[in-house]
Design a protein around this motif. Sequence first.
Motif, mmCIF file in Angstrom:
data_model
loop_
_atom_site.group_PDB
_atom_site.id
_atom_site.type_symbol
_atom_site.label_atom_id
_atom_site.label_comp_id
_atom_site.label_asym_id
_atom_site.label_seq_id
_atom_site.Cartn_x
_atom_site.Cartn_y
_atom_site.Cartn_z
ATOM 1 N N PRO A 165 0.825 -1.214 0.000
ATOM 2 C CA PRO A 165 0.000 0.000 0.000
ATOM 3 C C PRO A 165 0.855 1.259 0.000
ATOM 4 O O PRO A 165 1.975 1.281 0.510
ATOM 5 N N GLY A 166 0.302 2.334 -0.560
ATOM 6 C CA GLY A 166 0.935 3.644 -0.450
ATOM 7 C C GLY A 166 0.556 4.341 0.830
ATOM 8 O O GLY A 166 1.246 5.261 1.286
ATOM 9 N N LEU A 167 -0.578 3.932 1.412
ATOM 10 C CA LEU A 167 -1.097 4.514 2.648
ATOM 11 C C LEU A 167 -1.476 3.380 3.586
ATOM 12 O O LEU A 167 -2.179 2.443 3.200
ATOM 13 N N LEU A 168 -1.009 3.473 4.823
ATOM 14 C CA LEU A 168 -1.298 2.456 5.830
ATOM 15 C C LEU A 168 -2.104 3.092 6.954
ATOM 16 O O LEU A 168 -1.692 4.098 7.533
ATOM 17 N N LEU A 169 -3.262 2.499 7.258
ATOM 18 C CA LEU A 169 -4.127 2.954 8.340
ATOM 19 C C LEU A 169 -4.021 1.974 9.500
ATOM 20 O O LEU A 169 -4.230 0.766 9.319
ATOM 21 N N LEU A 170 -3.716 2.487 10.690
ATOM 22 C CA LEU A 170 -3.546 1.650 11.873
ATOM 23 C C LEU A 170 -4.489 2.147 12.965
ATOM 24 O O LEU A 170 -4.441 3.317 13.346
ATOM 25 N N ASP A 171 -5.313 1.246 13.492
ATOM 26 C CA ASP A 171 -6.299 1.619 14.502
ATOM 27 C C ASP A 171 -5.848 1.099 15.866
ATOM 28 O O ASP A 171 -5.963 -0.090 16.157
ATOM 29 N N GLU A 172 -5.305 1.988 16.696
ATOM 30 C CA GLU A 172 -4.819 1.660 18.039
ATOM 31 C C GLU A 172 -3.903 0.438 18.015
ATOM 32 O O GLU A 172 -4.128 -0.550 18.725
ATOM 33 N N PRO A 173 -2.843 0.461 17.214
ATOM 34 C CA PRO A 173 -2.035 -0.752 17.039
ATOM 35 C C PRO A 173 -1.220 -1.145 18.257
ATOM 36 O O PRO A 173 -0.742 -2.282 18.331
ATOM 37 N N PHE A 174 -1.018 -0.223 19.216
ATOM 38 C CA PHE A 174 -0.157 -0.521 20.355
ATOM 39 C C PHE A 174 -0.923 -1.061 21.559
ATOM 40 O O PHE A 174 -0.315 -1.429 22.556
ATOM 41 N N ASN A 175 -2.249 -1.119 21.470
ATOM 42 C CA ASN A 175 -3.045 -1.587 22.603
ATOM 43 C C ASN A 175 -2.674 -3.011 22.984
ATOM 44 O O ASN A 175 -2.649 -3.915 22.150
ATOM 45 N N GLY A 176 -2.368 -3.214 24.259
ATOM 46 C CA GLY A 176 -2.118 -4.548 24.772
ATOM 47 C C GLY A 176 -0.755 -5.131 24.459
ATOM 48 O O GLY A 176 -0.498 -6.287 24.797
ATOM 49 N N LEU A 177 0.135 -4.363 23.827
ATOM 50 C CA LEU A 177 1.453 -4.884 23.484
ATOM 51 C C LEU A 177 2.437 -4.666 24.629
ATOM 52 O O LEU A 177 2.425 -3.625 25.279
ATOM 53 N N ASP A 178 3.310 -5.654 24.840
ATOM 54 C CA ASP A 178 4.387 -5.457 25.807
ATOM 55 C C ASP A 178 5.463 -4.571 25.178
ATOM 56 O O ASP A 178 5.426 -4.261 23.982
ATOM 57 N N GLN A 179 6.438 -4.154 25.996
ATOM 58 C CA GLN A 179 7.411 -3.179 25.516
ATOM 59 C C GLN A 179 8.240 -3.677 24.329
ATOM 60 O O GLN A 179 8.448 -2.922 23.370
ATOM 61 N N PRO A 180 8.727 -4.929 24.328
ATOM 62 C CA PRO A 180 9.489 -5.379 23.154
ATOM 63 C C PRO A 180 8.691 -5.307 21.858
ATOM 64 O O PRO A 180 9.220 -4.911 20.811
ATOM 65 N N ASN A 181 7.408 -5.683 21.910
ATOM 66 C CA ASN A 181 6.599 -5.629 20.696
ATOM 67 C C ASN A 181 6.240 -4.194 20.322
ATOM 68 O O ASN A 181 6.114 -3.866 19.144
ATOM 69 N N ARG A 182 6.079 -3.337 21.310
ATOM 70 C CA ARG A 182 5.856 -1.917 21.016
ATOM 71 C C ARG A 182 7.073 -1.342 20.305
ATOM 72 O O ARG A 182 6.944 -0.617 19.302
ATOM 73 N N ASP A 183 8.248 -1.657 20.823
ATOM 74 C CA ASP A 183 9.479 -1.152 20.209
ATOM 75 C C ASP A 183 9.639 -1.694 18.788
ATOM 76 O O ASP A 183 10.055 -0.965 17.873
ATOM 77 N N ALA A 184 9.308 -2.981 18.599
ATOM 78 C CA ALA A 184 9.421 -3.580 17.268
ATOM 79 C C ALA A 184 8.463 -2.913 16.292
ATOM 80 O O ALA A 184 8.809 -2.665 15.120
ATOM 81 N N LEU A 185 7.256 -2.586 16.752
ATOM 82 C CA LEU A 185 6.283 -1.936 15.885
ATOM 83 C C LEU A 185 6.735 -0.517 15.537
ATOM 84 O O LEU A 185 6.579 -0.065 14.400
ATOM 85 N N VAL A 186 7.308 0.188 16.502
ATOM 86 C CA VAL A 186 7.839 1.528 16.241
ATOM 87 C C VAL A 186 8.913 1.467 15.166
ATOM 88 O O VAL A 186 8.922 2.269 14.214
ATOM 89 N N GLU A 187 9.837 0.520 15.284
ATOM 90 C CA GLU A 187 10.905 0.405 14.296
ATOM 91 C C GLU A 187 10.348 0.033 12.926
ATOM 92 O O GLU A 187 10.849 0.502 11.884
ATOM 93 N N THR A 188 9.318 -0.803 12.896
ATOM 94 C CA THR A 188 8.683 -1.156 11.624
ATOM 95 C C THR A 188 8.081 0.073 10.961
ATOM 96 O O THR A 188 8.245 0.293 9.751
#
Length: 262
Positions: A165-188
């Motif tokens: 996609p050229g545009l990515l829509l994310l709806d509250e993607p960090f809800n319920g994630l632990d810190q390692p997965n939050r950090d991984a999502l940020v880097e992504t």
Amino acid sequence: MNDSPVLRLRGAAFTHPGGTGVSGLDLDIAPGEAVALIGPNGAGKSTLLKGVLGLVPRTAGTIEFGARTSDAGAGPSHAANGMVGFLPQSADLDPDFPISVEQVVMQGRYRGLGLLRWPGRADRAAVRDALETVGLAELAKRPFGELSGGQRQRGLLARALASDPGLLLLDEPFNGLDQPNRDALVETLRALKARGVAVLVSTHDLDLARRVCDSVVFVNRTQLASGPVDDVLTLGNVQECFEGVEVEIDEHTLVVPGHEGH
């Protein structure tokens, strides 16, 4: 890099048949830009995202994808043609269903395959690239239900990315994630921005907005403020948007007082 907006809203409103919705939306998102959509629960953030997808009727204003514009009352937007990827708040996948991570991500390619066509080399390459982007390439053959909650979230993000996609829509993607997965999502998300993908992410976590996003839009049934993070992510705008409700700041949940308390 082309700076023409991937998405442009002007005076847009999206309204459910029952009458609830969000209005007064003016927004530009350029390639490689991440915009945080901030507001309390029930503020209309999900409605806005679904409106962009054409899943909630647009009742005012215009919406433009690239060079194509449609007015209020026109048919569903052409966002569903593969230009827009979407990661919803909750997925409809049964974790007990016997399907691999790779097969889940391949679902993101089905929209472009058409009837009676099997995935080809390009589809498999897109799936591999999406899994590498979210850091799950080594788990491609694992049953999806065996992943942790954070890994499943990243797998569903890979599914959204598989359509390129050229545009990515994310709806509250960090809800319920632990810190390692939050950090991984940020880097992504940072890696996607570097590749020119535009990102619109709804969140009530202000720290994550600062870490990832270039611009902020505050909404609470209508657009309250928008602009660069450093200019708009202010105490006054937080007070106006979140008065009397909970908000996460630097991983702490606070109740924001109203203006009268200051």
